[in-house]
Scaffold this active site. Sequence first.
Site, PDB file in Angstrom:
ATOM      1  N   ASP A 113      -6.822  -0.630   5.451  1.00 17.45           N
ATOM      2  CA  ASP A 113      -6.100  -1.859   5.045  1.00 17.45           C
ATOM      3  C   ASP A 113      -6.523  -3.188   5.614  1.00 17.45           C
ATOM      4  O   ASP A 113      -6.155  -4.322   5.343  1.00 17.45           O
ATOM      5  CB  ASP A 113      -4.582  -1.657   5.331  1.00 17.45           C
ATOM      6  CG  ASP A 113      -3.848  -0.566   4.356  1.00 17.45           C
ATOM      7  OD1 ASP A 113      -4.457  -0.150   3.325  1.00 17.45           O
ATOM      8  OD2 ASP A 113      -2.907  -0.250   5.109  1.00 17.45           O
TER       9      ASP A 113
ATOM     10  N   ASP B  38       0.682  -1.125   0.033  1.00 16.70           N
ATOM     11  CA  ASP B  38      -0.030   0.127   0.007  1.00 16.70           C
ATOM     12  C   ASP B  38       1.032   1.481   0.100  1.00 16.70           C
ATOM     13  O   ASP B  38       1.658   1.322   1.048  1.00 16.70           O
ATOM     14  CB  ASP B  38      -0.880   0.056   1.279  1.00 16.70           C
ATOM     15  CG  ASP B  38      -1.769   1.020   1.454  1.00 16.70           C
ATOM     16  OD1 ASP B  38      -2.206   1.801   0.227  1.00 16.70           O
ATOM     17  OD2 ASP B  38      -1.669   1.797   2.407  1.00 16.70           O
TER      18      ASP B  38
ATOM     19  N   ASP C 154      -0.422   0.164   6.396  1.00 21.86           N
ATOM     20  CA  ASP C 154      -0.304   0.876   7.704  1.00 21.86           C
ATOM     21  C   ASP C 154      -1.411   1.609   8.058  1.00 21.86           C
ATOM     22  O   ASP C 154      -1.490   2.414   9.028  1.00 21.86           O
ATOM     23  CB  ASP C 154       0.952   1.838   7.466  1.00 21.86           C
ATOM     24  CG  ASP C 154       0.779   3.009   6.672  1.00 21.86           C
ATOM     25  OD1 ASP C 154      -0.181   3.047   5.993  1.00 21.86           O
ATOM     26  OD2 ASP C 154       1.493   3.867   6.750  1.00 21.86           O
TER      27      ASP C 154
END
Lengths: 55, 834
Positions: free
Chosen positions: B714, B506, B710
Amino acid sequence: MSILLVLIPLSLALVIFAGWGFFWAVNAGQFDDLESPGWDALRDEPPTDERPGDG
Amino acid sequence: MSVCFHCGEPLRGSTLTARIEQRDQPVCCSGCQAVAELIAGTGLGDFYRYRDGSSVRPSESSQHDKWRVYADPQFAAQFTLTSERQTSVTLLIEGLRCSACSWLIDHSLRRRASVLDVSVNAATGRASVIWDSTQLNLAEIMRTIAQLGYVPHPVTDETVTRALREERRDSLKRLAVAGFGMMQVMMFAVAVYSAELAHEIMEPRLLSYFRTVSLLVATPVMFYAGAPILLSAWNSLRSRSIGMDVPVSIALLLAYGASVWNTFRGAGGEVYFDSVTMFIFFLTLGRFVQMSVRQHTAGVTDALARQLPAIAHRIGSDGIEDVPVTSLALDDVIQVRRGEVLPADGQLLDADAHIDEAMLTGESLPVHRKVGQRVVAGTINVGGPVSIAVTALGTDTALSHIVALMHRAQTYKPALARNADSAAARFLGYVLMGAGLTCAAWLAIDPSQAFAATLAVLVVACPCAFAIAMPAALASATARLGRHGILLTDPDALESLAKVDHIVFDKTGTLTRGELQIARCVSLAGLTEQRCLYIAALLEQASEHPMARAFAPHLEQATVEDMQTIAGRGVQGRIDGRLYRIGTPDFVAELRSEQQAFQQRLGHDTSRGAIDGSPVESMGSVIMLGDEHRALAWFELTDSLRPAAASAVSQLRSLNVEPQILSGDGHEAVQAVARQCGITGHFARYSAKQKLSHVLGLQKAGKRVAVIGDGVNDAPVLGAADVSIAMGRGAALAHASAGIVLVSDNLAALPDAVLLARRTLRIAKQNLLWAAIYNLGSIPLAALGFIPPWLAALGMSLSSVAVMLNSTRLLPRATRRTAAPSVVTSANLRETPA
């Protein structure tokens, strides 16, 4: 062989003593932190408050 | 060597210095300067000699005195324990990285006369302080720690801390009993075995004496040290499932029971106290190592979960007062200052706000929220101070709901450990059947041999090596990973990581630092770059936009008049009598046309700014500086890559792991990052749902996917991934669902982790294979009566030792404890563009 009748109980007594010592040390917090206290010894001199502020 | 002496970050043009031990050292900001000089000035300069790595850069918000509310005894009481005049508290300390840090905190607290006792634990990141409550209050203690650049968080529940400490002490004691007991019993066992090997007949009286003593020693080992194993087996039986402890406990109880029976029966038959105690010792050791790792991990997660503030600024009829968040009520009006975390969900009252919602959405750039819109707890106000009417508190907030969802999602995760357990349970079923058959066969042939042969089968087939094959490899690998700054929160994760062939990043906060920097400054009208930066910095100083932060190092003292900030577009101001604008190119260009049109378009500007409000588009990476006559310069702002990103990606590829980027950010930003690291598969503007379906799609195609993230958004993706990896400084919640946490934020650890995971799996397989060969090969021999029980016991122990030794190959080599982190740090520095 009869000496074993004395020595083995003696060794058991020592083990119990060592175990008791270890239990005492654990309960007293001796094993809570194994890292930080080691660093105390590395300090050159005891902290003093009189040290000049700006070095 | 242009890095800050205190925090180790690049200086970025700072000329500040701090005087430490008679030498001027460069520092990056006034915060670091203050902390460094405080440390040196109070005679604690030795800290810099002994620390393992750089310290934490003091955050801006810590300069504000937020500790004052802790002076209120009633508020403080929920964190402290008071008896007579002594008060104690446990604080979680953010930024506590090494033993030198704990030494520093310890010594600066002890300087206060009324502090009675301090103990700072570097391993758990906690400090407990006892002080004289008539002389000092909690606020003072916390302020002292904060002055050193650390952030103290009170541990809300003192009982939890105590429970953890008790757990640790308890398992240490059990380990000691098992260890002492094993050594004693082994001593007698060796005497008996060597007599048998020499074909000498031991005096029956002596033999039974040895056995009785062994029984005496083995009993506390069995029922004190082994209690957790027996209890957990009992519990899993009661819940009608078969855990790994069930076969182990059955083997233990049978061996112990037979030994006790044989001890009292007299000379005939074998005793297995040696095997029992050794088995329990190895199991307890494995449990102890795993518990240590888990507690350490819990400490880290805990600290991050405390990012939600404890204090809010309530706007009452008589001004603003700081109150604990727990005492807020619905419809209270609170102020959230710049850089603060929102303590509750609420509605914006008086001003537009720029909110960093990275924690919720993973979006790296702040979102523009207008008056009347909702803002949620856990996000950060990066704009100016705003007032909020509280609409939801505590467990009603959006954040809490997400956490609850995540917990539910986690329970769906298939536990790979169950496979091993059920395999062991099946194996034990066969062993029991085999033992039964052996017994029946021998009873028919030669009843006097039956018991010995049956026991030999049971002992030789005891899945001891099998049971420790995985845990032993895992424990060694966990220790090794810990040195690399990788925490394993879920043992299954390592196995999955070894098989991974896709790694999905990500983008936000994983490949980049999440801080904008000036990549290029191009002067268009003959001004020097310095002059352009000077003007830009002056204009941007009032802006709260993250882009403005990139200019902060170039700021000098000068006055700016007629400052105006137009949301989503830029800033305008007058310096030395001339009007300048900085912002989007058309915003700057308008200043020139406005000079002719007598600026009647300002109202129009604001409305357009609001339409452009989506920050990804309008906050493109190029901004322009201009005055009334011409464009002066343009600046390219980029979010810099983490130092090790590119090399980590290429190493991953050489391990046959395909890296991909899934990001919620705009196409250009994602493309730029992908190009710099050499990632071909990149997907921009993905929502959390799209990310999830992408990962599920890969999995459907038979790929094994690791996801590194993070942000809270997510969480579903992390949950669906075969392995989930979180970066240490990311939002707290990602940790809860991540199987692996990169504590050091160092991406270079990632290929290492994959490599180590593969080695671990290989060694675990070797262990399992060895255990299986040993068990399967020896059972027929034992059943045929070729193996006397003592040899069976020896073989069982040796096979376990072989497994343990094989696993130690995974342990880090005997380097100095602190060597690894400092090597990592210096490698980082070399790669950092100066």
